[in-house]
Design a protein around this motif. Structure first.
Motif, PDB file in Angstrom:
ATOM      1  N   TYR A   5      -2.142  -2.954  -4.303  1.00 32.88           N
ATOM      2  CA  TYR A   5      -2.382  -3.906  -3.214  1.00 32.88           C
ATOM      3  C   TYR A   5      -1.034  -4.431  -2.713  1.00 32.88           C
ATOM      4  O   TYR A   5      -0.044  -4.431  -3.455  1.00 32.88           O
ATOM      5  CB  TYR A   5      -3.258  -5.055  -3.703  1.00 32.88           C
ATOM      6  CG  TYR A   5      -4.695  -4.653  -3.914  1.00 32.88           C
ATOM      7  CD1 TYR A   5      -5.652  -4.866  -2.918  1.00 32.88           C
ATOM      8  CD2 TYR A   5      -5.098  -4.031  -5.103  1.00 32.88           C
ATOM      9  CE1 TYR A   5      -6.974  -4.476  -3.093  1.00 32.88           C
ATOM     10  CE2 TYR A   5      -6.415  -3.635  -5.293  1.00 32.88           C
ATOM     11  CZ  TYR A   5      -7.347  -3.863  -4.283  1.00 32.88           C
ATOM     12  OH  TYR A   5      -8.651  -3.473  -4.456  1.00 32.88           O
ATOM     13  N   PRO A   6      -0.984  -4.868  -1.458  1.00 31.18           N
ATOM     14  CA  PRO A   6       0.284  -5.341  -0.889  1.00 31.18           C
ATOM     15  C   PRO A   6       0.989  -6.387  -1.746  1.00 31.18           C
ATOM     16  O   PRO A   6       2.225  -6.398  -1.825  1.00 31.18           O
ATOM     17  CB  PRO A   6      -0.126  -5.899   0.477  1.00 31.18           C
ATOM     18  CG  PRO A   6      -1.291  -5.049   0.871  1.00 31.18           C
ATOM     19  CD  PRO A   6      -2.042  -4.814  -0.418  1.00 31.18           C
ATOM     20  N   ARG A   7       0.230  -7.269  -2.407  1.00 32.42           N
ATOM     21  CA  ARG A   7       0.851  -8.321  -3.221  1.00 32.42           C
ATOM     22  C   ARG A   7       1.624  -7.757  -4.401  1.00 32.42           C
ATOM     23  O   ARG A   7       2.462  -8.452  -4.994  1.00 32.42           O
ATOM     24  CB  ARG A   7      -0.222  -9.294  -3.723  1.00 32.42           C
ATOM     25  CG  ARG A   7      -1.237  -8.677  -4.657  1.00 32.42           C
ATOM     26  CD  ARG A   7      -2.250  -9.699  -5.165  1.00 32.42           C
ATOM     27  NE  ARG A   7      -3.254  -9.106  -6.040  1.00 32.42           N
ATOM     28  CZ  ARG A   7      -4.388  -8.570  -5.612  1.00 32.42           C
ATOM     29  NH1 ARG A   7      -4.666  -8.563  -4.309  1.00 32.42           N
ATOM     30  NH2 ARG A   7      -5.249  -8.046  -6.465  1.00 32.42           N
ATOM     31  N   GLU A   8       1.357  -6.507  -4.752  1.00 32.32           N
ATOM     32  CA  GLU A   8       2.019  -5.869  -5.882  1.00 32.32           C
ATOM     33  C   GLU A   8       3.282  -5.102  -5.470  1.00 32.32           C
ATOM     34  O   GLU A   8       3.935  -4.503  -6.318  1.00 32.32           O
ATOM     35  CB  GLU A   8       1.045  -4.912  -6.571  1.00 32.32           C
ATOM     36  CG  GLU A   8      -0.208  -5.604  -7.089  1.00 32.32           C
ATOM     37  CD  GLU A   8      -1.281  -4.643  -7.578  1.00 32.32           C
ATOM     38  OE1 GLU A   8      -1.848  -4.920  -8.650  1.00 32.32           O
ATOM     39  OE2 GLU A   8      -1.531  -3.616  -6.901  1.00 32.32           O
ATOM     40  N   LEU A   9       3.607  -5.138  -4.187  1.00 34.69           N
ATOM     41  CA  LEU A   9       4.717  -4.345  -3.671  1.00 34.69           C
ATOM     42  C   LEU A   9       5.919  -5.214  -3.318  1.00 34.69           C
ATOM     43  O   LEU A   9       5.776  -6.384  -2.957  1.00 34.69           O
ATOM     44  CB  LEU A   9       4.281  -3.577  -2.413  1.00 34.69           C
ATOM     45  CG  LEU A   9       3.043  -2.692  -2.517  1.00 34.69           C
ATOM     46  CD1 LEU A   9       2.768  -2.037  -1.179  1.00 34.69           C
ATOM     47  CD2 LEU A   9       3.194  -1.652  -3.622  1.00 34.69           C
ATOM     48  N   SER A  10       7.095  -4.623  -3.374  1.00 37.52           N
ATOM     49  CA  SER A  10       8.303  -5.292  -2.899  1.00 37.52           C
ATOM     50  C   SER A  10       8.335  -5.244  -1.371  1.00 37.52           C
ATOM     51  O   SER A  10       7.546  -4.540  -0.726  1.00 37.52           O
ATOM     52  CB  SER A  10       9.540  -4.582  -3.455  1.00 37.52           C
ATOM     53  OG  SER A  10       9.641  -3.272  -2.895  1.00 37.52           O
ATOM     54  N   GLY A  11       9.285  -5.984  -0.784  1.00 39.85           N
ATOM     55  CA  GLY A  11       9.406  -5.979   0.662  1.00 39.85           C
ATOM     56  C   GLY A  11       9.693  -4.598   1.218  1.00 39.85           C
ATOM     57  O   GLY A  11       9.127  -4.197   2.250  1.00 39.85           O
ATOM     58  N   GLY A  12      10.570  -3.872   0.553  1.00 40.50           N
ATOM     59  CA  GLY A  12      10.878  -2.525   1.001  1.00 40.50           C
ATOM     60  C   GLY A  12       9.688  -1.591   0.914  1.00 40.50           C
ATOM     61  O   GLY A  12       9.468  -0.754   1.794  1.00 40.50           O
ATOM     62  N   MET A  13       8.904  -1.728  -0.135  1.00 41.60           N
ATOM     63  CA  MET A  13       7.717  -0.876  -0.291  1.00 41.60           C
ATOM     64  C   MET A  13       6.669  -1.204   0.773  1.00 41.60           C
ATOM     65  O   MET A  13       6.008  -0.310   1.313  1.00 41.60           O
ATOM     66  CB  MET A  13       7.145  -1.043  -1.698  1.00 41.60           C
ATOM     67  CG  MET A  13       8.067  -0.492  -2.780  1.00 41.60           C
ATOM     68  SD  MET A  13       7.597  -1.018  -4.445  1.00 41.60           S
ATOM     69  CE  MET A  13       6.134  -0.053  -4.713  1.00 41.60           C
ATOM     70  N   LYS A  14       6.522  -2.473   1.095  1.00 43.75           N
ATOM     71  CA  LYS A  14       5.582  -2.854   2.155  1.00 43.75           C
ATOM     72  C   LYS A  14       5.988  -2.221   3.483  1.00 43.75           C
ATOM     73  O   LYS A  14       5.142  -1.750   4.251  1.00 43.75           O
ATOM     74  CB  LYS A  14       5.526  -4.369   2.296  1.00 43.75           C
ATOM     75  CG  LYS A  14       4.846  -5.078   1.141  1.00 43.75           C
ATOM     76  CD  LYS A  14       4.910  -6.587   1.324  1.00 43.75           C
ATOM     77  CE  LYS A  14       4.311  -7.325   0.134  1.00 43.75           C
ATOM     78  NZ  LYS A  14       4.445  -8.795   0.272  1.00 43.75           N
ATOM     79  N   MET A  15       7.294  -2.203   3.762  1.00 44.34           N
ATOM     80  CA  MET A  15       7.746  -1.596   5.005  1.00 44.34           C
ATOM     81  C   MET A  15       7.527  -0.092   4.990  1.00 44.34           C
ATOM     82  O   MET A  15       7.226   0.522   6.021  1.00 44.34           O
ATOM     83  CB  MET A  15       9.215  -1.931   5.244  1.00 44.34           C
ATOM     84  CG  MET A  15       9.684  -1.594   6.655  1.00 44.34           C
ATOM     85  SD  MET A  15       8.642  -2.302   7.975  1.00 44.34           S
ATOM     86  CE  MET A  15       9.021  -4.045   7.769  1.00 44.34           C
ATOM     87  N   ARG A  16       7.637   0.531   3.827  1.00 40.57           N
ATOM     88  CA  ARG A  16       7.322   1.952   3.723  1.00 40.57           C
ATOM     89  C   ARG A  16       5.850   2.208   4.061  1.00 40.57           C
ATOM     90  O   ARG A  16       5.514   3.208   4.710  1.00 40.57           O
ATOM     91  CB  ARG A  16       7.615   2.459   2.309  1.00 40.57           C
ATOM     92  CG  ARG A  16       9.092   2.594   1.970  1.00 40.57           C
ATOM     93  CD  ARG A  16       9.263   3.054   0.528  1.00 40.57           C
ATOM     94  NE  ARG A  16      10.648   3.061   0.123  1.00 40.57           N
ATOM     95  CZ  ARG A  16      11.485   4.076   0.287  1.00 40.57           C
ATOM     96  NH1 ARG A  16      11.048   5.186   0.865  1.00 40.57           N
ATOM     97  NH2 ARG A  16      12.735   3.994  -0.111  1.00 40.57           N
ATOM     98  N   VAL A  17       4.970   1.317   3.603  1.00 38.43           N
ATOM     99  CA  VAL A  17       3.544   1.465   3.916  1.00 38.43           C
ATOM    100  C   VAL A  17       3.338   1.372   5.424  1.00 38.43           C
ATOM    101  O   VAL A  17       2.570   2.140   6.019  1.00 38.43           O
ATOM    102  CB  VAL A  17       2.708   0.397   3.190  1.00 38.43           C
ATOM    103  CG1 VAL A  17       1.235   0.520   3.583  1.00 38.43           C
ATOM    104  CG2 VAL A  17       2.861   0.532   1.677  1.00 38.43           C
ATOM    105  N   SER A  18       4.015   0.424   6.055  1.00 37.21           N
ATOM    106  CA  SER A  18       3.914   0.284   7.503  1.00 37.21           C
ATOM    107  C   SER A  18       4.388   1.553   8.212  1.00 37.21           C
ATOM    108  O   SER A  18       3.783   1.995   9.198  1.00 37.21           O
ATOM    109  CB  SER A  18       4.737  -0.924   7.964  1.00 37.21           C
ATOM    110  OG  SER A  18       4.630  -1.122   9.349  1.00 37.21           O
TER     111      SER A  18
END
Length: 270
Positions: free
Chosen positions: A144-157
């Protein structure tokens, strides 16, 4: 399709252009002129950065290209693929914030555009898996997004933008909020993706160093109303690597871009 006084077309001439803006102006009802007039031509498969101070219209230009906003005057033309079925879209947009749905998994966040387009589950699953593999997050598909770092969230985007197989990728300061080490790593990964997929990329940034490292061309914009004040072509050996960051060529290009940008921050006209 024509919108008066501005016009928007889908057919680009045979010169190999992906985006063509001619005499484009964006003004708001309160009289604020945010952009233009601006002429901007981007070739298919090119990586171009828009660089300038806050409020100069960089993000506005992306929104006009993506048809998220309409020009007040001028012509906006964007090349569109002959086939747009099965959830394929000509433009992918990566915003400043990842804007992920916190209540669902990485996989479902990436699947969203295909779900909205009613792409069959079997095909959507394969495309989501491919997009996640490309950006190095396959093992986090069920996180889930809460489990990701900022960089990983941007990778998902980024994966969510790529899953529609766009020809043009618009990126609005996607790495601005990240720490320098993460930003450098994502810059490298983005270049690798661009070399592999050869998408047309228009990248908005405030960073001279990022623009020079990533781009084939850097377009320096003036303060509002935004116009293109300078165009600097970055000619280097490919593929670029960390060695380029410490090279004399890189330092020289950064000085040229900084010099072109200086009037924008001193309040002078470029």
């Amino acid at each position: 399709m024509e919108n008066s006084p501005a016009s928007r077309g889908a057919d680009i001439d045979p010169a190999g252009l992906a985006v063509d803006l001619r005499g484009v102006v964006k003004a708001y009802d309160n009289g604020l002129v945010a952009l233009g007039p601006i002429d901007l031509a981007v070739r298919r498969g090119e990586f171009v950065s828009l660089l300038g101070p806050s409020g100069c219209g960089k993000s506005t230009a992306l929104r006009l290209i993506a048809a998220l906003s309409a020009a007040t005057s001028g012509t906006v033309r964007v090349a569109r693929p002959a086939v747009t079925e099965n959830g394929r879209h000509p433009i992918g947009f990566v915003f400043q914030e990842p804007t992920l749905m916190p209540w669902t998994t990485v996989r479902e966040n990436v699947r969203l555009p295909l779900k909205l387009a009613r792409v069959a589950s079997s095909q959507a699953n394969a495309r989501v898996d491919e997009a996640l593999a490309r950006i190095g997050l396959s093992e986090f598909a069920d996180s889930y997004p809460r489990e990701l770092s900022g960089g990983m969230k941007m990778r998902v985007s980024l994966a969510r933008a790529l899953v529609t197989d766009p020809d043009i990728l618009l990126m609005d300061e996607p790495f601005a909020a990240l720490d320098e080490i993460t930003r450098f790593r994502l810059n490298n990964d983005l270049l690798a993706l661009w070399r592999s997929l050869r998408k047309t990329v228009i990248f908005v940034t405030h960073s001279v160093f990022e623009s020079v490292y990533l781009s084939q061309r850097v377009l320096v914009m003036t303060p509002r109303p935004g116009r293109i004040a300078a165009e600097i072509t970055i000619e280097t050996k490919e593929p670029r690597s960390e060695e380029f960051r410490t090279s004399a060529d890189y330092a020289g290009y950064c000085r040229r871009v900084s010099s072109a940008l200086a009037p924008a921050y001193s309040g002078q006209s470029a």
